[in-house]
Design a protein around this motif. Structure first.
Motif, PDB file in Angstrom:
ATOM      1  N   LEU A 137       0.833  -1.199   0.000  1.00  0.00           N
ATOM      2  CA  LEU A 137       0.000   0.000   0.000  1.00  0.00           C
ATOM      3  C   LEU A 137       0.868   1.249   0.000  1.00  0.00           C
ATOM      4  O   LEU A 137       0.596   2.202  -0.730  1.00  0.00           O
ATOM      5  N   ALA A 138       1.927   1.244   0.801  1.00  0.00           N
ATOM      6  CA  ALA A 138       2.817   2.401   0.855  1.00  0.00           C
ATOM      7  C   ALA A 138       3.532   2.596  -0.480  1.00  0.00           C
ATOM      8  O   ALA A 138       3.820   3.728  -0.869  1.00  0.00           O
ATOM      9  N   ALA A 139       3.826   1.507  -1.179  1.00  0.00           N
ATOM     10  CA  ALA A 139       4.509   1.618  -2.463  1.00  0.00           C
ATOM     11  C   ALA A 139       3.628   2.295  -3.501  1.00  0.00           C
ATOM     12  O   ALA A 139       4.134   2.855  -4.479  1.00  0.00           O
ATOM     13  N   LEU A 140       2.321   2.281  -3.302  1.00  0.00           N
ATOM     14  CA  LEU A 140       1.413   2.927  -4.250  1.00  0.00           C
ATOM     15  C   LEU A 140       1.353   4.435  -4.051  1.00  0.00           C
ATOM     16  O   LEU A 140       0.853   5.145  -4.904  1.00  0.00           O
ATOM     17  N   GLY A 141       1.875   4.929  -2.917  1.00  0.00           N
ATOM     18  CA  GLY A 141       1.800   6.354  -2.621  1.00  0.00           C
ATOM     19  C   GLY A 141       2.682   7.176  -3.542  1.00  0.00           C
ATOM     20  O   GLY A 141       3.658   6.698  -4.118  1.00  0.00           O
ATOM     21  N   LEU A 142       2.321   8.421  -3.693  1.00  0.00           N
ATOM     22  CA  LEU A 142       3.093   9.339  -4.526  1.00  0.00           C
ATOM     23  C   LEU A 142       4.159  10.034  -3.688  1.00  0.00           C
ATOM     24  O   LEU A 142       3.997  10.231  -2.485  1.00  0.00           O
ATOM     25  N   ALA A 143       5.243  10.423  -4.341  1.00  0.00           N
ATOM     26  CA  ALA A 143       6.299  11.161  -3.653  1.00  0.00           C
ATOM     27  C   ALA A 143       5.796  12.557  -3.318  1.00  0.00           C
ATOM     28  O   ALA A 143       4.902  13.083  -3.981  1.00  0.00           O
ATOM     29  N   ARG A 144       6.413  13.164  -2.261  1.00  0.00           N
ATOM     30  CA  ARG A 144       6.016  14.513  -1.891  1.00  0.00           C
ATOM     31  C   ARG A 144       6.376  15.471  -3.008  1.00  0.00           C
ATOM     32  O   ARG A 144       7.405  15.332  -3.674  1.00  0.00           O
ATOM     33  N   GLY A 145       5.553  16.467  -3.180  1.00  0.00           N
ATOM     34  CA  GLY A 145       5.786  17.475  -4.202  1.00  0.00           C
ATOM     35  C   GLY A 145       6.930  18.399  -3.805  1.00  0.00           C
ATOM     36  O   GLY A 145       7.379  18.409  -2.662  1.00  0.00           O
ATOM     37  N   PRO A 146       7.397  19.200  -4.760  1.00  0.00           N
ATOM     38  CA  PRO A 146       8.498  20.120  -4.434  1.00  0.00           C
ATOM     39  C   PRO A 146       8.032  21.175  -3.434  1.00  0.00           C
ATOM     40  O   PRO A 146       6.931  21.705  -3.531  1.00  0.00           O
ATOM     41  N   GLY A 147       8.868  21.436  -2.438  1.00  0.00           N
ATOM     42  CA  GLY A 147       8.537  22.436  -1.433  1.00  0.00           C
ATOM     43  C   GLY A 147       7.630  21.926  -0.327  1.00  0.00           C
ATOM     44  O   GLY A 147       7.237  22.691   0.549  1.00  0.00           O
ATOM     45  N   ALA A 148       7.275  20.644  -0.347  1.00  0.00           N
ATOM     46  CA  ALA A 148       6.414  20.096   0.699  1.00  0.00           C
ATOM     47  C   ALA A 148       7.230  19.927   1.971  1.00  0.00           C
ATOM     48  O   ALA A 148       8.399  19.547   1.913  1.00  0.00           O
ATOM     49  N   PRO A 149       6.646  20.205   3.134  1.00  0.00           N
ATOM     50  CA  PRO A 149       7.409  20.066   4.378  1.00  0.00           C
ATOM     51  C   PRO A 149       7.641  18.599   4.712  1.00  0.00           C
ATOM     52  O   PRO A 149       6.903  17.724   4.271  1.00  0.00           O
ATOM     53  N   GLU A 150       8.665  18.359   5.481  1.00  0.00           N
ATOM     54  CA  GLU A 150       8.961  17.004   5.939  1.00  0.00           C
ATOM     55  C   GLU A 150       7.858  16.557   6.905  1.00  0.00           C
ATOM     56  O   GLU A 150       7.400  17.341   7.734  1.00  0.00           O
ATOM     57  N   PRO A 151       7.433  15.319   6.828  1.00  0.00           N
ATOM     58  CA  PRO A 151       6.399  14.862   7.758  1.00  0.00           C
ATOM     59  C   PRO A 151       6.966  14.684   9.159  1.00  0.00           C
ATOM     60  O   PRO A 151       8.143  14.397   9.329  1.00  0.00           O
ATOM     61  N   ILE A 152       6.127  14.866  10.149  1.00  0.00           N
ATOM     62  CA  ILE A 152       6.538  14.665  11.536  1.00  0.00           C
ATOM     63  C   ILE A 152       6.436  13.184  11.813  1.00  0.00           C
ATOM     64  O   ILE A 152       5.377  12.578  11.658  1.00  0.00           O
ATOM     65  N   ARG A 153       7.541  12.602  12.186  1.00  0.00           N
ATOM     66  CA  ARG A 153       7.580  11.154  12.430  1.00  0.00           C
ATOM     67  C   ARG A 153       7.112  10.811  13.843  1.00  0.00           C
ATOM     68  O   ARG A 153       6.312   9.955  14.041  1.00  0.00           O
ATOM     69  N   VAL A 154       7.685  11.479  14.854  1.00  0.00           N
ATOM     70  CA  VAL A 154       7.359  11.183  16.241  1.00  0.00           C
ATOM     71  C   VAL A 154       7.343  12.495  17.007  1.00  0.00           C
ATOM     72  O   VAL A 154       8.210  13.336  16.792  1.00  0.00           O
ATOM     73  N   ALA A 155       6.390  12.676  17.874  1.00  0.00           N
ATOM     74  CA  ALA A 155       6.351  13.843  18.743  1.00  0.00           C
ATOM     75  C   ALA A 155       6.208  13.353  20.169  1.00  0.00           C
ATOM     76  O   ALA A 155       5.393  12.483  20.451  1.00  0.00           O
ATOM     77  N   ARG A 156       7.035  13.909  21.060  1.00  0.00           N
ATOM     78  CA  ARG A 156       6.982  13.487  22.459  1.00  0.00           C
ATOM     79  C   ARG A 156       7.234  14.691  23.340  1.00  0.00           C
ATOM     80  O   ARG A 156       8.185  15.433  23.119  1.00  0.00           O
ATOM     81  N   ALA A 157       6.378  14.902  24.312  1.00  0.00           N
ATOM     82  CA  ALA A 157       6.562  16.008  25.251  1.00  0.00           C
ATOM     83  C   ALA A 157       6.906  15.420  26.604  1.00  0.00           C
ATOM     84  O   ALA A 157       6.276  14.477  27.073  1.00  0.00           O
ATOM     85  N   GLU A 158       7.920  15.994  27.233  1.00  0.00           N
ATOM     86  CA  GLU A 158       8.325  15.526  28.549  1.00  0.00           C
ATOM     87  C   GLU A 158       7.758  16.464  29.602  1.00  0.00           C
ATOM     88  O   GLU A 158       7.347  17.580  29.318  1.00  0.00           O
ATOM     89  N   ASP A 159       7.819  16.009  30.849  1.00  0.00           N
ATOM     90  CA  ASP A 159       7.349  16.831  31.962  1.00  0.00           C
ATOM     91  C   ASP A 159       8.227  18.069  32.098  1.00  0.00           C
ATOM     92  O   ASP A 159       9.406  18.052  31.758  1.00  0.00           O
ATOM     93  N   GLU A 160       7.651  19.141  32.619  1.00  0.00           N
ATOM     94  CA  GLU A 160       8.417  20.357  32.866  1.00  0.00           C
ATOM     95  C   GLU A 160       9.547  20.082  33.845  1.00  0.00           C
ATOM     96  O   GLU A 160      10.668  20.501  33.654  1.00  0.00           O
ATOM     97  N   ASP A 161       9.246  19.373  34.899  1.00  0.00           N
ATOM     98  CA  ASP A 161      10.253  19.058  35.898  1.00  0.00           C
ATOM     99  C   ASP A 161      10.515  17.564  35.827  1.00  0.00           C
ATOM    100  O   ASP A 161       9.741  16.762  36.339  1.00  0.00           O
ATOM    101  N   GLU A 162      11.597  17.194  35.170  1.00  0.00           N
ATOM    102  CA  GLU A 162      11.867  15.782  34.966  1.00  0.00           C
ATOM    103  C   GLU A 162      12.338  15.087  36.223  1.00  0.00           C
ATOM    104  O   GLU A 162      12.360  13.865  36.285  1.00  0.00           O
ATOM    105  N   THR A 163      12.722  15.833  37.243  1.00  0.00           N
ATOM    106  CA  THR A 163      13.212  15.209  38.472  1.00  0.00           C
ATOM    107  C   THR A 163      12.060  14.745  39.353  1.00  0.00           C
ATOM    108  O   THR A 163      12.263  13.954  40.263  1.00  0.00           O
TER     109      THR A 163
END
Length: 171
Positions: free
Chosen positions: A93-119
């Motif tokens: 299914l992924a092989a059927l996808g089209l390549a990103r167009g010129p000037g398209a932003p990079e996709p966000i792969r992973v987003a993770r937010a940590e605690d303000e106070d890590e201790t």
């Protein structure tokens, strides 16, 4: 002393009144019986009308399905999928996808937010033992000793320390 005819007349009236009362009771029961039959007939008529409406709706829906099938086949050229059109894996299914167009932003792969106070360690109560366990002890991993980031940009720009594999979408 009363004449004999008047007693016979009184008895006749009484018998006639009893016969009329008996006929009245029989007719009352008969009328109630007919009313019940009429109510049953009305209920069956209503049920048959509802069934008729249901069948009409189903008939119209099936006619519309046939019309839609004709439109799909003749006007739009749609066909049912064939066996060779099914995919075996998400990679196909992924092989059927089209390549990103010129000037398209990079996709966000992973987003993770940590605690303000890590201790700060979060206390949790074990549902099995009822004792308080520390997140650090129960997870088996130690948090990094990096200072806590104050702004969102700083938090997002830091490396997450995530060591798991990240699925990449083929381009």
């Amino acid at each position: 002393m009363m004449p004999y005819g008047s007693r016979l007349r009184q008895t006749g009236w009484f018998v006639l009144l009893a016969v009329c009362a008996a006929i009245f009771l029989v007719l009352t029961f008969h009328v109630n019986s007919v009313k019940n039959k009429v109510h049953l007939a009305e209920r069956s008529i209503i049920a048959l009308e509802l069934e008729k409406q249901t069948l009409e709706i189903e008939f119209e829906a099936r006619c519309n399905q046939q019309q839609l099938a004709n439109w799909n086949k003749i006007d739009f050229g749609y066909e049912a999928p064939k066996a060779d059109q099914y995919l075996d894996s998400p990679r196909q299914l992924a092989a059927l996808g089209l390549a990103r167009g010129p000037g398209a932003p990079e996709p966000i792969r992973v987003a993770r937010a940590e605690d303000e106070d890590e201790t700060t360690l979060i206390s949790m109560v074990s549902p099995l033992t009822g004792s308080q366990d520390r997140e650090e002890e129960s997870s088996g991993s130690k948090r990094s000793s990096r200072p806590a980031a104050k702004t969102l940009a700083e938090r997002l720009s830091r490396s997450s320390g995530f060591s798991g594999q990240i699925a990449q979408v083929s381009e």
